[in-house]
Every structure is written in C-alpha cells, then in structure tokens.
Design a protein around this motif. Structure first.
Motif, PDB file in Angstrom:
ATOM      1  N   ARG A 286      87.536  22.087  54.381  1.00 34.54           N
ATOM      2  CA  ARG A 286      86.532  22.337  55.421  1.00 34.54           C
ATOM      3  C   ARG A 286      87.264  22.736  56.699  1.00 34.54           C
ATOM      4  N   THR A 287      86.980  23.937  57.197  1.00 28.51           N
ATOM      5  CA  THR A 287      87.689  24.450  58.365  1.00 28.51           C
ATOM      6  C   THR A 287      86.861  24.427  59.642  1.00 28.51           C
ATOM      7  N   SER A 288      85.559  24.261  59.494  1.00 25.34           N
ATOM      8  CA  SER A 288      84.725  24.249  60.693  1.00 25.34           C
ATOM      9  C   SER A 288      83.318  23.767  60.343  1.00 25.34           C
ATOM     10  N   ARG A 289      82.610  23.320  61.367  1.00 27.75           N
ATOM     11  CA  ARG A 289      81.178  23.042  61.273  1.00 27.75           C
ATOM     12  C   ARG A 289      80.484  23.728  62.447  1.00 27.75           C
ATOM     13  N   ALA A 290      79.232  24.075  62.244  1.00 27.88           N
ATOM     14  CA  ALA A 290      78.456  24.695  63.325  1.00 27.88           C
ATOM     15  C   ALA A 290      76.998  24.315  63.162  1.00 27.88           C
ATOM     16  N   PRO A 291      76.284  24.122  64.272  1.00 27.02           N
ATOM     17  CA  PRO A 291      74.849  23.834  64.155  1.00 27.02           C
ATOM     18  C   PRO A 291      74.107  25.041  63.601  1.00 27.02           C
ATOM     19  N   SER A 292      73.121  24.783  62.777  1.00 30.15           N
ATOM     20  CA  SER A 292      72.296  25.858  62.241  1.00 30.15           C
ATOM     21  C   SER A 292      71.594  26.613  63.365  1.00 30.15           C
ATOM     22  N   CYS A 293      71.170  25.859  64.371  1.00 29.41           N
ATOM     23  CA  CYS A 293      70.518  26.458  65.540  1.00 29.41           C
ATOM     24  C   CYS A 293      71.150  25.841  66.792  1.00 29.41           C
ATOM     25  N   PRO A 294      72.124  26.489  67.411  1.00 30.25           N
ATOM     26  CA  PRO A 294      72.841  25.920  68.554  1.00 30.25           C
ATOM     27  C   PRO A 294      71.926  25.592  69.738  1.00 30.25           C
ATOM     28  N   ASP A 295      72.396  24.727  70.614  1.00 26.12           N
ATOM     29  CA  ASP A 295      71.602  24.253  71.748  1.00 26.12           C
ATOM     30  C   ASP A 295      71.162  25.361  72.691  1.00 26.12           C
ATOM     31  N   PHE A 296      71.921  26.445  72.749  1.00 28.24           N
ATOM     32  CA  PHE A 296      71.546  27.496  73.705  1.00 28.24           C
ATOM     33  C   PHE A 296      70.280  28.228  73.281  1.00 28.24           C
ATOM     34  N   ILE A 297      69.828  28.013  72.040  1.00 26.09           N
ATOM     35  CA  ILE A 297      68.575  28.608  71.572  1.00 26.09           C
ATOM     36  C   ILE A 297      67.457  27.608  71.829  1.00 26.09           C
ATOM     37  N   ASP A 298      66.513  27.974  72.647  1.00 26.76           N
ATOM     38  CA  ASP A 298      65.468  27.063  73.115  1.00 26.76           C
ATOM     39  C   ASP A 298      64.310  27.042  72.118  1.00 26.76           C
ATOM     40  N   VAL A 299      64.361  26.086  71.186  1.00 28.38           N
ATOM     41  CA  VAL A 299      63.311  25.947  70.175  1.00 28.38           C
ATOM     42  C   VAL A 299      62.950  24.479  70.010  1.00 28.38           C
ATOM     43  N   CYS A 300      61.791  24.232  69.425  1.00 28.76           N
ATOM     44  CA  CYS A 300      61.351  22.855  69.155  1.00 28.76           C
ATOM     45  C   CYS A 300      61.810  22.361  67.790  1.00 28.76           C
ATOM     46  N   ASP A 301      62.089  23.286  66.882  1.00 26.43           N
ATOM     47  CA  ASP A 301      62.541  22.932  65.535  1.00 26.43           C
ATOM     48  C   ASP A 301      63.928  23.538  65.312  1.00 26.43           C
ATOM     49  N   PRO A 302      64.981  22.862  65.749  1.00 28.36           N
ATOM     50  CA  PRO A 302      66.328  23.451  65.685  1.00 28.36           C
ATOM     51  C   PRO A 302      66.976  23.325  64.311  1.00 28.36           C
ATOM     52  N   PHE A 303      66.298  23.807  63.300  1.00 25.94           N
ATOM     53  CA  PHE A 303      66.815  23.717  61.944  1.00 25.94           C
ATOM     54  C   PHE A 303      66.247  24.851  61.111  1.00 25.94           C
ATOM     55  N   THR A 304      66.897  25.083  59.969  1.00 29.27           N
ATOM     56  CA  THR A 304      66.342  25.976  58.958  1.00 29.27           C
ATOM     57  C   THR A 304      65.657  25.117  57.912  1.00 29.27           C
ATOM     58  N   LEU A 305      64.425  25.463  57.578  1.00 28.26           N
ATOM     59  CA  LEU A 305      63.662  24.709  56.583  1.00 28.26           C
ATOM     60  C   LEU A 305      63.792  25.401  55.233  1.00 28.26           C
ATOM     61  N   LEU A 306      64.132  24.616  54.219  1.00 30.81           N
ATOM     62  CA  LEU A 306      64.361  25.185  52.893  1.00 30.81           C
ATOM     63  C   LEU A 306      63.406  24.598  51.866  1.00 30.81           C
ATOM     64  N   LEU A 307      62.656  25.470  51.202  1.00 33.46           N
ATOM     65  CA  LEU A 307      61.792  25.092  50.084  1.00 33.46           C
ATOM     66  C   LEU A 307      61.444  26.359  49.322  1.00 33.46           C
ATOM     67  N   HIS A 308      61.121  26.228  48.042  1.00 31.86           N
ATOM     68  CA  HIS A 308      60.960  27.448  47.260  1.00 31.86           C
ATOM     69  C   HIS A 308      59.666  28.166  47.594  1.00 31.86           C
ATOM     70  N   GLN A 309      59.685  29.454  47.309  1.00 31.11           N
ATOM     71  CA  GLN A 309      58.616  30.351  47.749  1.00 31.11           C
ATOM     72  C   GLN A 309      57.247  29.937  47.232  1.00 31.11           C
ATOM     73  N   GLY A 310      57.200  29.331  46.047  1.00 32.83           N
ATOM     74  CA  GLY A 310      55.907  28.916  45.508  1.00 32.83           C
ATOM     75  C   GLY A 310      55.210  27.909  46.385  1.00 32.83           C
ATOM     76  N   MET A 311      55.954  26.965  46.947  1.00 31.99           N
ATOM     77  CA  MET A 311      55.361  25.984  47.858  1.00 31.99           C
ATOM     78  C   MET A 311      54.821  26.668  49.108  1.00 31.99           C
ATOM     79  N   ILE A 312      55.547  27.659  49.580  1.00 35.45           N
ATOM     80  CA  ILE A 312      55.108  28.411  50.755  1.00 35.45           C
ATOM     81  C   ILE A 312      53.817  29.167  50.430  1.00 35.45           C
ATOM     82  N   GLU A 313      53.790  29.811  49.285  1.00 37.80           N
ATOM     83  CA  GLU A 313      52.602  30.576  48.897  1.00 37.80           C
ATOM     84  C   GLU A 313      51.381  29.667  48.755  1.00 37.80           C
TER      85      GLU A 313
END
Length: 701
Positions: A115-142
């Motif tokens: 492991r050479t590095s870590r980084a936030p999925s959504c860094p603090d300089f991006i002004d959002v309420c949900d600072p993450f990527t949400l993962l679930l398969h397309q069928g659930m979304i549909e």
C-alpha cells in the motif's frame, strides 16, 4: 411482466430503454405530469452486475427528487426485495456500501505489492453532504426508480393515466424505427414503430417527443442517423466519434476468501508486470474486481492482451496473479463480463429537437471512473425540466432545447478526456517504464506504471468524478461574467462584487433555520424537483433590507415583472407535486391580485436570528412563501471565521448590508446572481426574457 397492456395511439413522451437513464427520464417526466410510453427490450430489470457506483452529486439530485410517500400497498410487488419505504436516495444508501476512502497498491523496491497511499473518495475541498461513493448493483437502482415512478403515476391527472405495467415499463418491446413529420400531425409530430418481442405484434404511435436511452448500440440513434443495416455505428447523420484501444478488461462480482488486508476498501492495484486491478466493495458481501486481461509474456506468441472472448477462468487466473503475493480464492461468481476500453461520443444528441439521445447512446467509455451511469441519469434530469417548460407554454423550444446538447455534450467531452488519461495510466500505457526514473533498471524493478502520477491524477480529478465538477459554460441560462447579457448590463449588477457563486455550477449546500418551526434544514433541499425556478433572496440584515424588500414586492406585483409576464398555459401546473412553497394552510389577510406562478418559488434568507424579526412584517409576495423564510445562523466550518453570524451569506459572498438575489435553475444549478436593488430587478427580467416567452399563444399540454 410480459403481459401486453393497451398501447394508445398518442403519448406526450416515448422513452426507449429502461436502464438508469431511461428510468430517470420517466420519473422526471411523470413528475411533471406527462403521459409516457416506456419500452425496454429486456423481459425484466437487471438482476445482477452492470453499473454500480453513485457519486455525491447524483445522490444530491436523488435527495432533491425525494419521495411522494411510498408504502407497501396493493400493487407494489415486494417479494424478494427490500420493503418499499423512503425516497430514492434514502433507500439506495440503506441498501448499498459507502466508500469514503481509496487505497493505492503498487510494487516497491523492497516489496512485490504494498500500500503506497490512501486518499478520500471525496476530499474535503468538495462541498457535499454525502462525501462518499455509494455502491450497489444496477438492479437495486432500477427497482428504486420503478417503485417511485409507480407511486407518481398514481398521482397523474385522469387525462394522463393509461394502462401500463408496474413502473410504467412495457417489456419486452423492441424499437423498430421513428421519424418526425409535423406537417401530418403538428401536436404529435414524432412517429415511432415498436414491436412486442413476445407476440411480434407491431404498433405505431405518435408522440410529442421521443427519448433514446437504449445504450451504446442504440437503435434510436441508427434511426435518427439514417444509416443502413451494415453501416455500423460510424455512419449516417449522427456518428460516434472517438477510438478504441486493444486493452481488454474483465469485470466480476464475486464472493472471495483472501489475506489481502484492504479487500473491503476500494483499491487501485498495479502489479509489477501482470497488469492492474480495481477492487470495489459491494452489497451483500460481494466484491467487484475489474481485471486487466494482460496475457503472460511466455507462451502467448507475443500476445499482450486477451480478446473480448476471454473466459471467466482466465479473468480469475489473472486476478490471482495480480494479487500476488496475497492469496485470492473466488468462492462464488454472481456476474461476469468483458469489455474493451474506448472513448466515443455522438456527433449530435438531436437533429430536430424532437427526438433526443441520452446516456450510453451518446457517450461510451471505461467504467472505472464510476461516471457513466451518473452522467447518463443527469443527462435526462437536465433534459426533462426543459421539455416541461416548453410543453407548458413557458419557453420556446427552438431557443431552450438546444441547450440540452450544448451543456451535456460539454460534460461528456470532459469525461472522455479524463477517462482516456485515467484508463491509460491505470493500464500502464503512459508513461513508459523508461520514463519513470533516470535509472532505467530501477524503473523496470518498480514496474511499468508511474504510481505517483496515477495517484495525483486521481486526486486532481476528484472534483469532476464527484459529479460536482460538471460545469456549464455561459449561455442563455448561465450568466457568467463573459456572457453577452452580463457585458450589456450595467457593470456590477450581475455577479456583484464579492459574489462567490458561479453561474453554471450547482448551488453550494448550506444549513439555515426555518422560521416557521425553528427547524434546521439544508437550503438546497428545501424545494424538491417541481420544475420551478428557485429565487433565493439573500436579504442581509432585516432592518436594513425592509425598504428594498418592499420595492421588490412592488416590482413583483407589476404585470411586466418576470413573475407575471411568464406564466404557463391556463390550467397547467409545473408538476404533480404541490411544491412551489406557497403555504396554502395559512389564512392570508391580504388579497392576492392573481394566483402564485407555479414555475417560480421564493426563498428568503435573513442574516439575523429568526427571533429578531417577524414573518408577518414581510411584504406580501415573499410572506406567502412562509415555509421558505429562514435565518442564516448555522455554523459552517468552511467559513468558520464568521461563526454563526450569517455564515451562508459569507459562503455565497453576499454582503449582509446589501443583499443579493440568486436564481437557481430547476436542476439546482445557479443561473444568475444579481444585486438586490432596482437594477437587479430589471436584470432578472432581462435574464428570463432570454429563454422564456410571454406570448399569449400558449401550447396545450
């Protein structure tokens, strides 16, 4: 789902394709009150795999769409699926996996893989309420979309309701062809021919518009382009421009056993000489692996990559090789596919402003940046509110609708540029090994991928990949300093001194206190998706603004103000939702000169605590939106220096002694910022005159 329901001769909208883009189109257009014929060539929604990542901006949009109140009522199939409760975003977040961090693994001089590095999925300089990527398969979304569409279909007016399967999608139906001819039917100029794939029964329907959301091999695109069988996707009036590489990747949703420590994190892994892999944690204990199908140097006759016919066993074998020295055992495979990296974009999204393309029908790229489904859904989110304005008699289609292609194609072009560089780096194509260090032998010992360059590329593009970097240029909807309207208006009226908001970008989030109930709320979510423009009046200090607000009230009452000049067809509504903010429960003593305009809603924000002023003392045209009157007194760490003294004014760059007016488009983007004075009022008229119409001849819905 294959039962054929009655197909009517005419619809407001025909949508081809029921993936996320098509479902977003159906949801928005149903919310706006249109009759929709929606077809898909699959017998059922996605059951596994396919797209899986929802970015922060998309979550923000899904929260703004909200819910009409889903319940496990009769007609809502729930067997084998999660209970039908909550809005789109809430349901998806509850079902999916949130990724806050990305780990980077690379060969080093001392370790085969580290492991050479870590980084936030959504860094603090991006002004959002949900600072993450949400993962679930397309069928659930549909299914989340289908449930919400079904709930909204039940609220349609009687003349827009028609017999249709659950969620409004007719399956399996094939699209055959379409054409536009206003001379034979001006009200429904689009003709479409569709075929029931079960019975081979053919139907020809008329519509006002047709939306092609039928994927990379779009039949709608072929029909629009005029290409003939055998021409391929490169011919006709619409061409897919771009190129493909020889790099082939496999993708698997699997259950694994491993001693790799970051298997439950999103990881970007580069091996020394065996290719790269991306690890994506998924719902229900699944793990998605994107595997570069690079062949072994020995025994492959010089072959560097497997082809599209690569098998699941080959993919698993390559994954194990890349993970070395860690062990990887695939216990179960839920889904497997192979794809070839390439970036292509349609030369046109429409040819006649009647038949439109969106989603993968307009842009294709690798899935590793996690953008395809997000941009596809937001394509339709952007188009729908513009169609709503045109069909309700508020805007001229020839003026407004071309902004769909100009705005969304610009975003797709930016995505393809990023994806091309990102995919090349991830696949170890650029730079070459000899370019990594001054010592070529040292470079070869550390691998053929410049790990640091890859990490920096990932971080620098986080704003774009979050969805918040989807920025529109100056046009009739976005008054930037270099726009013609700003240059021909008195200096400083548009984009006043100190303003920090940028037209063509999303409204930044912020918390305020709602005066009627003292609840703390997020201002960007206070007005749900209703098709209305949101006029934010940042009034500054209450006492200092009283005279100006009174003048604004007089201006709004005038028959020549934008509020009264641009009104929809008699009897039309902006959406099936009662959401323009007018508080109908309140008995108002002052008589209105005319009904509120459903396409405009007002939010007033004062710099002082709500205990220091009274709603009843406000002028009529702002007071009637009493549920949308706020105090700016909630701490925001991004402007910590002002504490609780009007932090949102500070964040937006609004002078508390002068105030400002912020026009937010129906899609949540800032359209214009003006001064809060007579010059600013006139500027609003000029802004809306650029794309709305005051003609007495109104279209009928």
């Amino acid at each position: 789902m294959s039962t054929e329901f009655e197909i009517l001769p005419e619809y407001d909208m025909v949508i081809v394709g029921a993936g996320p883009a098509g479902l977003m189109a159906s949801l928005c257009l149903t919310t706006y009150g249109f009759s929709v014929l929606h077809i898909d060539d699959r017998e059922e929604p996605t059951t596994a795999g396919r797209a899986d990542g929802i970015q922060p901006r998309t979550l923000e949009v899904l929260r703004n769409i909200g819910s009409v109140g889903l319940k496990d009522a009769e007609g809502f199939p729930s067997s084998g699926r999660p209970p039908v409760t909550g809005g789109l975003a809430k349901r998806m977040v509850a079902q999916g996996v949130r990724v806050y961090e990305v780990a980077f693994w690379d060969p080093t001089e001392t370790e085969q893989l580290a492991r050479t590095s870590r980084a936030p999925s959504c860094p603090d300089f991006i002004d959002v309420c949900d600072p993450f990527t949400l993962l679930l398969h397309q069928g659930m979304i549909e299914w989340s979309f289908l449930d919400e569409i079904e709930a909204r279909r039940r609220k349609l007016p009687a003349n827009k309701v028609h017999s249709s399967p659950y969620g409004g999608v007719n399956r399996p139906f094939k699209f055959k062809t379409c054409s536009t001819d206003a001379s034979s039917n001006a009200s429904y100029p689009v003709s479409a021919t569709i075929v029931n794939a079960k019975t081979d029964k053919e139907h020809t329907v008329r519509a006002k518009y047709l939306l092609g959301c039928d994927g990379a091999r779009s039949l709608v695109r072929r029909a629009m382009a005029g290409g003939k069988e055998g021409d391929g996707e490169w011919q006709g009036d619409i061409r897919m421009l771009g190129e493909a590489s020889d790099i082939v990747w496999g993708v698997m949703d699997v259950v694994v056993k491993t001693d790799f420590p970051d298997i439950m994190s999103k990881c970007l892994i580069h091996s020394k000489s065996d290719g790269s892999i991306m690890v994506i944690p998924r719902e229900n204990g699944l793990c998605r692996l994107y595997v570069q199908l690079q062949a072994d140097a020995k025994g492959e006759a010089g072959k560097t990559h497997y082809g599209r016919d690569a098998t699941q066993d080959i993919c698993i074998a390559r994954a194990k090789k890349i993970f070395e020295p860690y062990q990887l055992e695939v216990v179960e495979t839920d889904w497997f596919s192979v794809y070839q990296i390439g970036q292509r974009i349609a030369s046109h999204y429409t040819l006649d402003q009647r038949v439109f393309l969106g989603g993968d029908a307009t842009h294709t790229h690798s899935p590793k940046a996690g953008q395809g489904m997000n941009i596809s859904m937001l394509d339709m989110f952007s188009l729908a509110w513009k169609l709503n304005l045109v069909e309700k008699g508020m805007a001229d289609g020839a003026t407004l609708l071309p902004t769909y292609e100009s705005e969304r194609k610009g975003i797709a072009e930016a995505l393809l540029k990023f994806d091309s560089a990102y995919s090349a780096l991830f696949s170890g194509r650029s730079p070459k090994a000899s370019q990594l260090t001054a010592d070529e032998s040292k470079a070869k010992s550390t691998g053929a991928v410049d790990a640091q360059l890859f990490i920096e590329t990932f971080k620098q593009n986080a704003f774009f990949t979050s969805g918040c970097g989807a920025v529109y240029n100056a046009n009739i909807l976005n008054v930037l300093p270099d726009s013609e309207l700003a240059k021909t208006t008195k200096a400083g009226v548009f984009n006043p001194a100190g303003n920090k908001l940028i037209a063509g970008q999303r409204l930044l989030p912020g918390k305020v206190t709602r005066a009627v109930d003292a609840n703390v709320v997020r201002i960007q979510q206070e007005v749900k998706m209703t098709g209305a423009f949101r006029i934010h009046v940042f009034a500054g200090h209450y006492a200092a603004s009283k005279a100006t607000l009174k003048a604004f009230d007089s201006y709004l009452t005038s028959p020549t103000s934008f509020l009264n000049l641009y009104r929809p067809t008699s009897g039309s509504f902006s959406s099936i939702l009662d959401g323009n903010g007018f508080a109908k429960r309140h008995i108002e003593q002052e008589q209105a000169t005319q009904d509120p305009n459903p396409f405009f809603t007002f939010l007033t924000v004062f710099a002082d605590p709500h205990t220091e002023w009274d709603i009843e003392d406000m002028p009529y045209n702002l007071r009637i939106y009493r549920d949308q009157i706020y105090a700016d007194d909630q701490f925001d760490w991004r402007v910590a220096e002002v504490g609780k003294k009007a932090p949102l004014h500070a964040k937006y760059g609004v002078d508390v002694n002068k105030g400002s007016i912020i026009v937010v488009r129906p899609d949540g983007y800032v359209g214009a910022v003006t001064t809060l004075n007579e010059d600013g009022f006139k500027a609003l008229d000029s802004y809306f005159a650029g794309f709305l119409k005051a003609s007495t001849r109104k279209a009928s819905l």
